[in-house]
Design an enzyme around this catalytic site. Structure first.
Site, short mmCIF file in Angstrom:
data_model
loop_
_atom_site.label_atom_id
_atom_site.label_comp_id
_atom_site.label_asym_id
_atom_site.label_seq_id
_atom_site.Cartn_x
_atom_site.Cartn_y
_atom_site.Cartn_z
CG ASP A 11 -2.02 1.01 1.16
OD1 ASP A 11 -2.10 1.73 0.14
OD2 ASP A 11 -2.82 1.08 2.10
CG ASP B 188 -3.49 3.96 -3.20
OD1 ASP B 188 -4.39 3.10 -3.32
OD2 ASP B 188 -3.57 4.91 -2.41
CD GLU B 189 -5.66 -0.65 -0.98
OE1 GLU B 189 -5.41 -1.51 -0.09
OE2 GLU B 189 -6.53 0.23 -0.84
#
Length: 414
Positions: A25, A115-116
């Site tokens: 993350d 983003d993860e």
């Protein structure tokens, strides 16, 4: 997160194959990209957005600034806050570079948002003796060196525990939860840390004197079902006892991408409702782009104080992953039900994107509000040069909404 060091359960002699799910993350993603690209912003409180905070650096978070917060409130909390406009093209480029690192590490990658992602590294033991926590360290190093961004990695037996581990390990951390220490790791944590426990559920648990995962774990399942409802109670019982699934869905074809937020009983300031909506749109748009998809339909979901529900939707002429376009569509839908919200009161708002398709082919738009003949000629020439459409004429431009749409072509065409 305060006190996280005491929860770092890394045992060098632990068998490396037991905990093989990584949750990677990126930290304060939008803000970190801005700080990476502008040295003047580093170690300064930064917010991305204007009227609404889309992302806040950890320096700003320590001052109380949070995602989806109104810009005026953020400035009151942090008078020296530096606000920068979003640069979505740069965020997408950074995300793709990070996901390239993920996929170079293992083919078993499940993107969660821009983003993860989850990575399953169990199969790597046949070709790489590095234990999973070492692979997590390698991923962090590559993302830092190749993309220039900080990232936190949680390592555990299940995706749920890996996700919680990355939350506890933030910012810029690496945290392993061995299977024989899962309860010792999980039970001291506040219920808010548990993936899937929102503000409303947490408040309900607090009202019963339940503040940690361990408090919840001490209750029988039927009690939780009675308090939270059959589905939510069973889910939370499984969560606090480590009975969540262990497999990733790397090949699952999605029919929709959505998110929702419980608002509690109002009345609510319309600006706060709009801020909540913008935060949800940003979240689903990031997930859409991370999955390399576009959406044609935006669905607004509402739950009112009388427990009735309503949905509104709008279908676009062409699929898009553009944050501004999806935001404009969602806010239009919210404005269209303003009278209904005022009459019934709002307790939950949600957004879903449907009509999903690959972003391998995109439909560019030209913002020409009132184009004249010369403007159309220039647009036609530009399209012909860009797309090689020798037969393209002004008449072939299709009027769509407030702009003109170019013929659909591959994003990375010849």
């Amino acid at each position: 997160m305060g006190g996280r060091v005491e929860h770092v359960f890394v045992r060098p002699d632990h068998p490396p194959s037991d905990a093989t799910i990584l949750h990677a993350d990126l930290d304060a993603f939008y803000a970190s990209v801005e700080q990476r690209d502008d040295p003047r912003l580093r170690r300064r409180p930064v917010a991305v957005g204007g009227g609404v905070v889309l992302a806040a650096s950890y320096e700003a978070r320590r001052r109380g600034v949070r995602t989806a917060m109104g810009g005026a409130q953020a400035r009151r909390l942090c008078p020296d806050l530096i606000v920068v406009p979003p640069r979505f093209d740069e965020y997408v480029a950074a995300s793709r570079a990070v996901f390239a690192v993920f996929r170079d590490t293992t083919p078993q990658v499940q993107g969660v948002s821009i983003d993860e992602a989850f990575l399953d590294v169990a199969g790597l033991r046949h070709v790489d003796p590095t234990p999973p926590v070492g692979i997590g360290a390698r991923v962090r190093g590559r993302v830092r060196d190749e993309v220039g961004l900080p990232i936190t990695v949680g390592v555990a037996r299940t995706p749920f525990l890996a996700k919680v581990a990355s939350r506890v390990g933030k910012p810029d951390g690496l945290l392993l939860v061995p299977p024989d220490r899962e309860a010792a790791f999980l039970h001291p944590l506040p219920v808010e840390t548990l993936w899937g426990v929102g503000a409303v559920t947490a408040a309900r648990l607090h009202a019963l004197g339940l503040h940690t995962a361990g408090d919840v774990a001490a209750l029988p399942e039927d009690v939780l079902r009675g308090v939270l409802g059959p589905a939510a109670g069973a889910h939370l019982f499984a969560v606090v006892h480590g009975r969540t699934g262990t497999h990733l869905e790397t090949d699952h074809a999605r029919g929709s991408i959505g998110a929702q937020r419980a608002l509690g009983r109002g009345p609510h300031d319309p600006a706060d409702v709009r801020a909540a909506l913008l935060g949800l749109v940003d979240r689903v748009a990031r997930r859409l782009r991370a999955a390399h998809l576009v959406a044609r339909t935006v669905v607004l979901r509402l739950r009112f104080a009388d427990f009735t529900r309503a949905t509104r939707s709008r279908t676009l002429a062409f699929g898009t992953a553009s944050g501004p376009e999806l935001t404009a569509c969602a806010t239009h839908l919210l404005d269209s039900v303003g009278a209904l919200v005022d009459e019934r009161g709002l307790t939950l708002i949600g957004v879903a994107l449907t009509g999903l398709g690959s972003d391998a082919a995109v439909q560019p738009t030209l913002s020409l509000d009132a184009p004249d003949r010369e403007g159309l000629d220039s647009a036609t020439d530009a399209l012909r040069e860009r797309f090689g459409a020798r037969s393209l004429t002004r008449a072939s431009l299709l009027r769509v909404g407030d702009g003109f749409a170019a013929p659909q072509v591959p994003e990375h065409g010849p």
